[in-house]
Structure formats: C-alpha cells, structure tokens
Design a protein around this motif. Sequence first.
Motif, PDB file in Angstrom:
ATOM      1  N   TYR A 223     -24.532 -13.668 -45.021  1.00  0.00           N
ATOM      2  CA  TYR A 223     -23.095 -12.363 -45.227  1.00  0.00           C
ATOM      3  C   TYR A 223     -23.155 -12.273 -46.398  1.00  0.00           C
ATOM      4  O   TYR A 223     -23.011 -13.292 -47.469  1.00  0.00           O
ATOM      5  N   LEU A 224     -22.464 -11.162 -46.643  1.00  0.00           N
ATOM      6  CA  LEU A 224     -22.309 -10.845 -48.115  1.00  0.00           C
ATOM      7  C   LEU A 224     -21.179 -11.579 -48.305  1.00  0.00           C
ATOM      8  O   LEU A 224     -19.866 -10.295 -47.588  1.00  0.00           O
ATOM      9  N   LEU A 225     -20.628 -12.239 -49.688  1.00  0.00           N
ATOM     10  CA  LEU A 225     -18.900 -11.741 -49.656  1.00  0.00           C
ATOM     11  C   LEU A 225     -18.333 -10.887 -49.557  1.00  0.00           C
ATOM     12  O   LEU A 225     -17.132 -10.569 -49.635  1.00  0.00           O
ATOM     13  N   GLU A 226     -18.646 -10.144 -50.759  1.00  0.00           N
ATOM     14  CA  GLU A 226     -17.763  -9.259 -50.857  1.00  0.00           C
ATOM     15  C   GLU A 226     -17.422  -7.918 -49.978  1.00  0.00           C
ATOM     16  O   GLU A 226     -16.481  -7.233 -50.284  1.00  0.00           O
ATOM     17  N   SER A 227     -18.358  -7.449 -49.516  1.00  0.00           N
ATOM     18  CA  SER A 227     -18.457  -6.405 -48.217  1.00  0.00           C
ATOM     19  C   SER A 227     -18.244  -6.827 -47.217  1.00  0.00           C
ATOM     20  O   SER A 227     -18.601  -6.078 -46.438  1.00  0.00           O
ATOM     21  N   HIS A 228     -17.589  -8.263 -47.383  1.00  0.00           N
ATOM     22  CA  HIS A 228     -18.073  -8.530 -45.394  1.00  0.00           C
ATOM     23  C   HIS A 228     -19.119  -8.521 -44.359  1.00  0.00           C
ATOM     24  O   HIS A 228     -19.205  -8.589 -43.152  1.00  0.00           O
ATOM     25  N   ASP A 229     -20.094  -7.936 -44.899  1.00  0.00           N
ATOM     26  CA  ASP A 229     -21.623  -7.695 -43.984  1.00  0.00           C
ATOM     27  C   ASP A 229     -22.028  -8.769 -44.209  1.00  0.00           C
ATOM     28  O   ASP A 229     -22.229  -9.564 -44.581  1.00  0.00           O
ATOM     29  N   ILE A 230     -22.942  -8.500 -43.248  1.00  0.00           N
ATOM     30  CA  ILE A 230     -23.722  -9.557 -42.165  1.00  0.00           C
ATOM     31  C   ILE A 230     -25.001  -8.548 -42.137  1.00  0.00           C
ATOM     32  O   ILE A 230     -25.809  -7.551 -41.831  1.00  0.00           O
ATOM     33  N   GLU A 231     -26.278  -9.101 -42.877  1.00  0.00           N
ATOM     34  CA  GLU A 231     -27.679  -8.370 -42.985  1.00  0.00           C
ATOM     35  C   GLU A 231     -28.680 -10.051 -42.362  1.00  0.00           C
ATOM     36  O   GLU A 231     -28.466 -10.699 -42.289  1.00  0.00           O
ATOM     37  N   ILE A 232     -29.417  -8.899 -41.317  1.00  0.00           N
ATOM     38  CA  ILE A 232     -30.469  -9.694 -40.474  1.00  0.00           C
ATOM     39  C   ILE A 232     -32.228  -9.634 -40.599  1.00  0.00           C
ATOM     40  O   ILE A 232     -32.423  -8.142 -40.701  1.00  0.00           O
ATOM     41  N   ASN A 233     -32.566 -10.963 -40.976  1.00  0.00           N
ATOM     42  CA  ASN A 233     -34.030 -10.418 -40.863  1.00  0.00           C
ATOM     43  C   ASN A 233     -34.818  -9.809 -39.677  1.00  0.00           C
ATOM     44  O   ASN A 233     -34.727 -10.746 -38.903  1.00  0.00           O
ATOM     45  N   PRO A 234     -35.377  -8.626 -39.740  1.00  0.00           N
ATOM     46  CA  PRO A 234     -35.946  -8.389 -38.144  1.00  0.00           C
ATOM     47  C   PRO A 234     -37.249  -8.984 -37.937  1.00  0.00           C
ATOM     48  O   PRO A 234     -37.498  -9.052 -36.599  1.00  0.00           O
ATOM     49  N   LYS A 235     -37.877  -9.501 -38.850  1.00  0.00           N
ATOM     50  CA  LYS A 235     -39.155 -10.306 -38.705  1.00  0.00           C
ATOM     51  C   LYS A 235     -38.823 -11.246 -37.263  1.00  0.00           C
ATOM     52  O   LYS A 235     -39.504 -11.664 -37.255  1.00  0.00           O
ATOM     53  N   GLN A 236     -37.343 -12.082 -38.431  1.00  0.00           N
ATOM     54  CA  GLN A 236     -37.167 -13.083 -36.789  1.00  0.00           C
ATOM     55  C   GLN A 236     -36.803 -13.005 -35.162  1.00  0.00           C
ATOM     56  O   GLN A 236     -37.691 -13.152 -34.513  1.00  0.00           O
ATOM     57  N   LEU A 237     -36.377 -11.877 -35.498  1.00  0.00           N
ATOM     58  CA  LEU A 237     -36.371 -11.263 -33.732  1.00  0.00           C
ATOM     59  C   LEU A 237     -37.654 -10.443 -33.638  1.00  0.00           C
ATOM     60  O   LEU A 237     -38.279 -11.045 -32.209  1.00  0.00           O
ATOM     61  N   GLU A 238     -39.073 -10.883 -34.534  1.00  0.00           N
ATOM     62  CA  GLU A 238     -40.240  -9.742 -33.898  1.00  0.00           C
ATOM     63  C   GLU A 238     -40.989 -11.702 -33.859  1.00  0.00           C
ATOM     64  O   GLU A 238     -41.493 -11.234 -32.598  1.00  0.00           O
ATOM     65  N   VAL A 239     -40.365 -12.233 -34.351  1.00  0.00           N
ATOM     66  CA  VAL A 239     -41.944 -13.054 -33.935  1.00  0.00           C
ATOM     67  C   VAL A 239     -41.173 -14.150 -33.029  1.00  0.00           C
ATOM     68  O   VAL A 239     -41.174 -15.066 -32.642  1.00  0.00           O
ATOM     69  N   HIS A 240     -39.396 -14.718 -33.261  1.00  0.00           N
ATOM     70  CA  HIS A 240     -39.170 -15.826 -32.665  1.00  0.00           C
ATOM     71  C   HIS A 240     -38.121 -15.402 -31.312  1.00  0.00           C
ATOM     72  O   HIS A 240     -37.836 -16.409 -30.965  1.00  0.00           O
ATOM     73  N   GLY A 241     -37.919 -14.394 -31.450  1.00  0.00           N
ATOM     74  CA  GLY A 241     -37.559 -13.804 -29.958  1.00  0.00           C
ATOM     75  C   GLY A 241     -35.371 -13.670 -30.095  1.00  0.00           C
ATOM     76  O   GLY A 241     -34.928 -14.206 -30.918  1.00  0.00           O
ATOM     77  N   MET A 242     -35.158 -13.336 -29.625  1.00  0.00           N
ATOM     78  CA  MET A 242     -33.474 -13.270 -29.001  1.00  0.00           C
ATOM     79  C   MET A 242     -32.692 -14.745 -29.229  1.00  0.00           C
ATOM     80  O   MET A 242     -31.688 -14.402 -29.511  1.00  0.00           O
ATOM     81  N   ASP A 243     -33.070 -15.072 -28.295  1.00  0.00           N
ATOM     82  CA  ASP A 243     -32.491 -16.227 -28.511  1.00  0.00           C
ATOM     83  C   ASP A 243     -32.302 -16.862 -30.193  1.00  0.00           C
ATOM     84  O   ASP A 243     -31.057 -17.459 -30.904  1.00  0.00           O
ATOM     85  N   ASP A 244     -33.172 -16.789 -31.239  1.00  0.00           N
ATOM     86  CA  ASP A 244     -33.219 -17.185 -32.274  1.00  0.00           C
ATOM     87  C   ASP A 244     -31.776 -16.676 -33.506  1.00  0.00           C
ATOM     88  O   ASP A 244     -31.602 -16.381 -34.082  1.00  0.00           O
ATOM     89  N   LEU A 245     -32.784 -14.888 -32.763  1.00  0.00           N
ATOM     90  CA  LEU A 245     -31.556 -13.850 -32.999  1.00  0.00           C
ATOM     91  C   LEU A 245     -30.340 -14.173 -33.023  1.00  0.00           C
ATOM     92  O   LEU A 245     -29.466 -14.184 -34.252  1.00  0.00           O
ATOM     93  N   ILE A 246     -29.445 -14.591 -32.005  1.00  0.00           N
ATOM     94  CA  ILE A 246     -28.055 -15.058 -31.815  1.00  0.00           C
ATOM     95  C   ILE A 246     -28.419 -16.238 -32.198  1.00  0.00           C
ATOM     96  O   ILE A 246     -27.036 -15.585 -32.704  1.00  0.00           O
ATOM     97  N   GLY A 247     -28.690 -17.182 -32.202  1.00  0.00           N
ATOM     98  CA  GLY A 247     -28.492 -18.585 -33.730  1.00  0.00           C
ATOM     99  C   GLY A 247     -28.493 -18.137 -34.493  1.00  0.00           C
ATOM    100  O   GLY A 247     -27.306 -18.779 -35.052  1.00  0.00           O
ATOM    101  N   ILE A 248     -28.897 -17.201 -34.630  1.00  0.00           N
ATOM    102  CA  ILE A 248     -28.966 -17.213 -36.295  1.00  0.00           C
ATOM    103  C   ILE A 248     -27.393 -16.012 -36.340  1.00  0.00           C
ATOM    104  O   ILE A 248     -27.116 -16.592 -37.895  1.00  0.00           O
TER     105      ILE A 248
END
Length: 149
Positions: free
Chosen positions: A39-64
């Motif tokens: 979570y980026l404090l200044e812009s309030h944007d959220i960045e996600i690592n796409p590898k987490q989705l590829e390797v661990h699936g949608m359930d882990d992505l939702i948890g992140i």
Amino acid sequence: MKQTELQQLVEEISATYFNRPFLHVARFNKRLKTTGGRYLLESHDIEINPKQLEVHGMDDLIGIIKHELCHYHLHLLNRGYKHRDRDFKQLLNEVGGTRFCQTLPGQRRTESVKYIYTCKGCNQRYTRKRKVDTRRFVCGKCSGKLILK
C-alpha cells in the motif's frame, strides 16, 4: 488477469468486506520480489505481485488484497494502519486477510554454514556464517577456548 480485472476485484472486496469504497488505483507490479503487495501511503494506491496469483492462485491473491485494503482503510481513517498496531491486527482478523504471503519458489536464499567452532573444554559445537575472533570470544557454556574446525 488484467489490470482492469484487478481494479474491479479490489473494489468488490472493499465494498463487500469493508463496507467502504476503494477510490484509488490497484495495479500489478512485476518488480515486487519479496512481498505479495504493498500500500503506497502518499498516492493511496495498491500494488500487487502478479507472481502470487500465478503460483498460489486466487485465494491467496484475495488474502493479499484484504491485507492491503486494511492498510488503506485504516490509514484513511487516521487509525493504526501499521502491522504492529492493534487496529490493523483486529481488522485483518475480522475480514480474514492473510498476515503473511507465501514465499515464491526460488526467492529465499539459504546460506550454508561456513565455519564450525568446537570448544576445547566441553566439545560444544557452534556453527556460524561469519568468522569469529577466537582470541576475543569463548564458549558460552564453560568459557573454554574455541577452535575452528
């Protein structure tokens, strides 16, 4: 999954679990290596690592996403948004977000033991990654002299 689909997913999770809208940008960031998202404090944007989705699936992505949304909403409400804060831990538990993401294969480097020291007095073994000055340090059990093996 595309950026627009990620944005829509984050907005849905925010509305469903937090009863608050997500009004900023959610994006994938391929440069993230050791974390699932941020979570980026200044812009309030959220960045996600796409590898987490590829390797661990949608359930882990939702948890992140839930984890990052906890940071987002608590920060905007001027409440404790850091990992150590009670507000953060409590909200994360309520929404069912993950505290830590799973490690990706090949990310953790295991350093092998380089130095093995043995005590002259009690034969206690000490394994170390770095070299120890045996003139200065002694055995913790019997204060005996250490010998490099």
